[in-house]
Design a protein around this motif. Structure first.
Motif, PDB file in Angstrom:
ATOM      1  N   SER A   7     -12.514 -20.212  -8.906  1.00  0.00           N
ATOM      2  CA  SER A   7     -11.399 -21.152  -9.004  1.00  0.00           C
ATOM      3  C   SER A   7     -10.729 -21.408  -7.660  1.00  0.00           C
ATOM      4  O   SER A   7     -10.139 -22.460  -7.461  1.00  0.00           O
ATOM      5  CB  SER A   7     -10.373 -20.669 -10.024  1.00  0.00           C
ATOM      6  OG  SER A   7      -9.788 -19.448  -9.619  1.00  0.00           O
ATOM      7  N   GLU A   8     -10.796 -20.462  -6.715  1.00  0.00           N
ATOM      8  CA  GLU A   8     -10.160 -20.673  -5.417  1.00  0.00           C
ATOM      9  C   GLU A   8     -10.715 -21.887  -4.684  1.00  0.00           C
ATOM     10  O   GLU A   8     -10.013 -22.507  -3.899  1.00  0.00           O
ATOM     11  CB  GLU A   8     -10.342 -19.440  -4.529  1.00  0.00           C
ATOM     12  CG  GLU A   8      -9.502 -18.269  -4.958  1.00  0.00           C
ATOM     13  CD  GLU A   8      -9.679 -17.094  -4.034  1.00  0.00           C
ATOM     14  OE1 GLU A   8      -9.335 -17.212  -2.853  1.00  0.00           O
ATOM     15  OE2 GLU A   8     -10.175 -16.061  -4.514  1.00  0.00           O
ATOM     16  N   HIS A   9     -11.968 -22.205  -4.923  1.00  0.00           N
ATOM     17  CA  HIS A   9     -12.594 -23.329  -4.230  1.00  0.00           C
ATOM     18  C   HIS A   9     -12.873 -24.507  -5.148  1.00  0.00           C
ATOM     19  O   HIS A   9     -13.327 -25.544  -4.686  1.00  0.00           O
ATOM     20  CB  HIS A   9     -13.893 -22.869  -3.561  1.00  0.00           C
ATOM     21  CG  HIS A   9     -13.641 -21.805  -2.556  1.00  0.00           C
ATOM     22  ND1 HIS A   9     -14.116 -20.527  -2.711  1.00  0.00           N
ATOM     23  CD2 HIS A   9     -12.923 -21.810  -1.420  1.00  0.00           C
ATOM     24  CE1 HIS A   9     -13.708 -19.797  -1.687  1.00  0.00           C
ATOM     25  NE2 HIS A   9     -12.980 -20.551  -0.892  1.00  0.00           N
ATOM     26  N   GLY A  10     -12.578 -24.355  -6.416  1.00  0.00           N
ATOM     27  CA  GLY A  10     -12.842 -25.416  -7.382  1.00  0.00           C
ATOM     28  C   GLY A  10     -11.582 -25.844  -8.106  1.00  0.00           C
ATOM     29  O   GLY A  10     -10.831 -26.695  -7.637  1.00  0.00           O
ATOM     30  N   ARG A  11     -11.350 -25.223  -9.256  1.00  0.00           N
ATOM     31  CA  ARG A  11     -10.222 -25.625 -10.111  1.00  0.00           C
ATOM     32  C   ARG A  11      -8.881 -25.578  -9.384  1.00  0.00           C
ATOM     33  O   ARG A  11      -8.071 -26.491  -9.521  1.00  0.00           O
ATOM     34  CB  ARG A  11     -10.167 -24.747 -11.360  1.00  0.00           C
ATOM     35  CG  ARG A  11     -11.276 -25.029 -12.352  1.00  0.00           C
ATOM     36  CD  ARG A  11     -11.130 -24.178 -13.609  1.00  0.00           C
ATOM     37  NE  ARG A  11     -11.098 -22.745 -13.341  1.00  0.00           N
ATOM     38  CZ  ARG A  11     -12.181 -21.976 -13.217  1.00  0.00           C
ATOM     39  NH1 ARG A  11     -13.363 -22.504 -13.350  1.00  0.00           N
ATOM     40  NH2 ARG A  11     -12.068 -20.690 -12.970  1.00  0.00           N
ATOM     41  N   ASP A  12      -8.629 -24.511  -8.637  1.00  0.00           N
ATOM     42  CA  ASP A  12      -7.334 -24.379  -7.958  1.00  0.00           C
ATOM     43  C   ASP A  12      -7.095 -25.516  -6.973  1.00  0.00           C
ATOM     44  O   ASP A  12      -5.985 -26.031  -6.867  1.00  0.00           O
ATOM     45  CB  ASP A  12      -7.215 -23.038  -7.240  1.00  0.00           C
ATOM     46  CG  ASP A  12      -7.092 -21.859  -8.197  1.00  0.00           C
ATOM     47  OD1 ASP A  12      -6.953 -22.068  -9.421  1.00  0.00           O
ATOM     48  OD2 ASP A  12      -7.140 -20.708  -7.707  1.00  0.00           O
ATOM     49  N   VAL A  13      -8.127 -25.902  -6.252  1.00  0.00           N
ATOM     50  CA  VAL A  13      -7.994 -27.002  -5.290  1.00  0.00           C
ATOM     51  C   VAL A  13      -7.655 -28.295  -6.026  1.00  0.00           C
ATOM     52  O   VAL A  13      -6.736 -29.023  -5.634  1.00  0.00           O
ATOM     53  CB  VAL A  13      -9.273 -27.167  -4.442  1.00  0.00           C
ATOM     54  CG1 VAL A  13      -9.222 -28.439  -3.612  1.00  0.00           C
ATOM     55  CG2 VAL A  13      -9.485 -25.957  -3.547  1.00  0.00           C
ATOM     56  N   LEU A  14      -8.367 -28.566  -7.096  1.00  0.00           N
ATOM     57  CA  LEU A  14      -8.108 -29.798  -7.849  1.00  0.00           C
ATOM     58  C   LEU A  14      -6.718 -29.785  -8.468  1.00  0.00           C
ATOM     59  O   LEU A  14      -6.017 -30.808  -8.459  1.00  0.00           O
ATOM     60  CB  LEU A  14      -9.173 -30.003  -8.926  1.00  0.00           C
ATOM     61  CG  LEU A  14     -10.594 -30.250  -8.419  1.00  0.00           C
ATOM     62  CD1 LEU A  14     -11.548 -30.433  -9.593  1.00  0.00           C
ATOM     63  CD2 LEU A  14     -10.653 -31.434  -7.475  1.00  0.00           C
ATOM     64  N   GLN A  15      -6.294 -28.644  -8.978  1.00  0.00           N
ATOM     65  CA  GLN A  15      -4.961 -28.551  -9.576  1.00  0.00           C
ATOM     66  C   GLN A  15      -3.867 -28.718  -8.527  1.00  0.00           C
ATOM     67  O   GLN A  15      -2.822 -29.304  -8.805  1.00  0.00           O
ATOM     68  CB  GLN A  15      -4.808 -27.229 -10.319  1.00  0.00           C
ATOM     69  CG  GLN A  15      -5.624 -27.193 -11.590  1.00  0.00           C
ATOM     70  CD  GLN A  15      -5.663 -25.825 -12.253  1.00  0.00           C
ATOM     71  OE1 GLN A  15      -5.171 -24.843 -11.721  1.00  0.00           O
ATOM     72  NE2 GLN A  15      -6.269 -25.772 -13.426  1.00  0.00           N
ATOM     73  N   GLU A  16      -4.092 -28.205  -7.329  1.00  0.00           N
ATOM     74  CA  GLU A  16      -3.113 -28.366  -6.251  1.00  0.00           C
ATOM     75  C   GLU A  16      -2.991 -29.832  -5.827  1.00  0.00           C
ATOM     76  O   GLU A  16      -1.898 -30.323  -5.564  1.00  0.00           O
ATOM     77  CB  GLU A  16      -3.521 -27.522  -5.050  1.00  0.00           C
ATOM     78  CG  GLU A  16      -2.625 -27.684  -3.841  1.00  0.00           C
ATOM     79  CD  GLU A  16      -3.150 -26.950  -2.610  1.00  0.00           C
ATOM     80  OE1 GLU A  16      -2.652 -27.258  -1.519  1.00  0.00           O
ATOM     81  OE2 GLU A  16      -4.051 -26.105  -2.738  1.00  0.00           O
ATOM     82  N   LEU A  17      -4.121 -30.532  -5.774  1.00  0.00           N
ATOM     83  CA  LEU A  17      -4.117 -31.911  -5.305  1.00  0.00           C
ATOM     84  C   LEU A  17      -3.651 -32.923  -6.348  1.00  0.00           C
ATOM     85  O   LEU A  17      -3.133 -33.984  -5.996  1.00  0.00           O
ATOM     86  CB  LEU A  17      -5.517 -32.294  -4.812  1.00  0.00           C
ATOM     87  CG  LEU A  17      -5.977 -31.600  -3.540  1.00  0.00           C
ATOM     88  CD1 LEU A  17      -7.433 -31.926  -3.255  1.00  0.00           C
ATOM     89  CD2 LEU A  17      -5.095 -31.983  -2.365  1.00  0.00           C
ATOM     90  N   SER A  18      -3.815 -32.610  -7.610  1.00  0.00           N
ATOM     91  CA  SER A  18      -3.524 -33.569  -8.669  1.00  0.00           C
ATOM     92  C   SER A  18      -2.101 -34.144  -8.605  1.00  0.00           C
ATOM     93  O   SER A  18      -1.935 -35.365  -8.626  1.00  0.00           O
ATOM     94  CB  SER A  18      -3.793 -32.942 -10.031  1.00  0.00           C
ATOM     95  OG  SER A  18      -3.590 -33.883 -11.048  1.00  0.00           O
ATOM     96  N   PRO A  19      -1.060 -33.326  -8.531  1.00  0.00           N
ATOM     97  CA  PRO A  19       0.284 -33.926  -8.471  1.00  0.00           C
ATOM     98  C   PRO A  19       0.528 -34.695  -7.175  1.00  0.00           C
ATOM     99  O   PRO A  19       1.279 -35.675  -7.168  1.00  0.00           O
ATOM    100  CB  PRO A  19       1.232 -32.727  -8.593  1.00  0.00           C
ATOM    101  CG  PRO A  19       0.419 -31.537  -8.274  1.00  0.00           C
ATOM    102  CD  PRO A  19      -1.009 -31.876  -8.587  1.00  0.00           C
TER     103      PRO A  19
END
Length: 127
Positions: A7-19
């Protein structure tokens, strides 16, 4: 030694960028709309299937050192049916084309891809 999770390189990045994307999209909706149309056209199946196009985009993300691009296209490549080996080989080409920096972003990209592939294999929806 720090252990990385998918998740550090996948989901977390996308979640950080979404807003952040949502906020900017409100300020420049026509630009985002135009980019969305370009994205749709670029990834429309043609002589190259979507999976291949996503692997190309993933490799470009590695070469450019773009964590958001890596996460987005790792997820899309996994959704399009790319295998771990296909992702690894696409990333391997970046080592030739970019050298040392690709050996840093390449493993991040592979980690992100594997995380999304694991989500799909387990039946959980990727981010």
């Amino acid at each position: 030694m720090t252990t990385m999770t998918h998740s550090e390189h996948g989901r977390d990045v996308l979640q950080e960028l979404s807003p952040l994307h949502r906020e900017l999209r409100r300020a420049i909706p026509d630009v985002y709309k135009g980019f969305g149309e370009l994205h749709k056209a670029a990834f429309t199946p043609g002589e190259l299937e979507v999976k291949t196009k996503e692997l190309i985009a993933l490799a470009i993300g590695v070469v450019e050192g773009c964590d958001g691009c890596i996460a987005s296209h790792a997820q899309a490549a996994a959704r399009a049916g790319a295998t771990r080996q296909e992702a690894a080989e696409a990333i391997g080409v970046t080592f030739l084309m970019k050298g040392g920096p690709a050996t840093i972003y390449g493993p991040r990209a592979y980690d992100a891809f594997c995380g999304f592939a694991d989500d799909i294999a387990s039946g959980s929806a990727p981010a």
